[in-house]
Design a protein around this motif. Sequence first.
Motif, mmCIF file in Angstrom:
data_model
loop_
_atom_site.group_PDB
_atom_site.id
_atom_site.type_symbol
_atom_site.label_atom_id
_atom_site.label_comp_id
_atom_site.label_asym_id
_atom_site.label_seq_id
_atom_site.Cartn_x
_atom_site.Cartn_y
_atom_site.Cartn_z
ATOM 1 N N ARG A 253 0.779 -1.277 -0.038
ATOM 2 C CA ARG A 253 0.060 -0.192 0.005
ATOM 3 C C ARG A 253 0.912 1.203 -0.024
ATOM 4 N NH1 ARG A 253 -2.710 -3.338 3.539
ATOM 5 N NH2 ARG A 253 -1.778 -2.185 5.355
ATOM 6 N N GLU A 254 0.141 2.183 -0.612
ATOM 7 C CA GLU A 254 1.051 3.511 -0.681
ATOM 8 C C GLU A 254 1.410 4.203 0.889
ATOM 9 O OE1 GLU A 254 2.918 6.069 -2.339
ATOM 10 O OE2 GLU A 254 1.680 5.155 -3.785
ATOM 11 N N SER A 255 0.581 3.914 1.648
ATOM 12 C CA SER A 255 0.906 4.283 3.081
ATOM 13 C C SER A 255 1.829 3.679 3.818
ATOM 14 C CB SER A 255 -0.355 4.021 3.974
ATOM 15 O OG SER A 255 -0.688 2.609 4.041
ATOM 16 N N GLN A 256 2.489 2.576 3.153
ATOM 17 C CA GLN A 256 3.570 1.697 3.673
ATOM 18 C C GLN A 256 4.879 2.193 3.167
ATOM 19 O OE1 GLN A 256 2.168 -2.112 2.459
ATOM 20 N NE2 GLN A 256 1.357 -2.398 4.501
#
Length: 315
Positions: A253-256
């Motif tokens: 995920r982009e948040s990671q």
Amino acid sequence: MTEPQNQRAGFAAIIGAPNAGKSTLVNRLTGTKVSIVTQKVQTTRFPVRGIAMEGDAQIVLVDTPGIFTPRRRLDRAMVASAWGGADDADVVVHLIDAASHIAAEGKEGQAADRRSAEDTETIIAALKAAGKQVILALNKIDGMRRDTLLALSHAMFETGVYSEVYMISALSGDGVDDLKQRLARSMPEGPWLYPEDQSADVPMRVLAAEITREKVYLRVHEELPYSAAVETTSFEDKADGSARIEQTIYVERESQRPIVLGKGGQTLKWIGQKSREELIELLDRPVHLFLTVKVDPKWQDSRALYAQFGLDYDV
């Protein structure tokens, strides 16, 4: 070097629930770092073959992924790989985290202890169904009472799937020499399969990727569950004798992505530095390491990554 007619060589598979200590045991038996060891369960994703020498015997250790109840495609491939490693071996050791197993039966047991005990039951049931008898190794016995260990050993023998038991501490080395001698005796007569000074049969690209993945987990294991993979995209030998390695760290995920990069890129810099230091030691030459972080929600479905680790995508 031993005379070829006295040589023995074969395969020993070490199976067990995730976090039983399999990688630590393989590293202890070979005397080098072959398998990555982290506090994350399920860090071994493919059968790493460590090579241990004992007298005139060469023991090729198949360090299988932990056997557990699979939920995703990657899980299924890992479990199939573990059982495949056991089926092909001359001798099989079932490693159990003794302390965790005892804890699972009492009130103080954590959810992880109970999961580990359930996975152990799954393995015992599968061994029974296959009519297999294997060696039992009770690990992490440090500081445990002897009567507790004997009671556990007795209960395990009642299942009928074990031929003998060894009580060991893979971490301290306690009891490991006896187990190693036993494995050496199980090896069939025949020439050695590898040169005497070789300690692992892992393609260097894969080992390099695993070393970096270990560093990722050491640094961000709290924030990042099993949603990261590392692929060595380029491994080049330079004219000056150094190695130029390019690797991609995949997150789902982009948040990671910012977790792996860290503030001002500091986390990625740390991961790269630690990985490079270990690669220099392993390869015994200068290493130039270049890391990139990519978001790929489907990396667990990438055939190329499965192929890199010798896993079967279509399990």
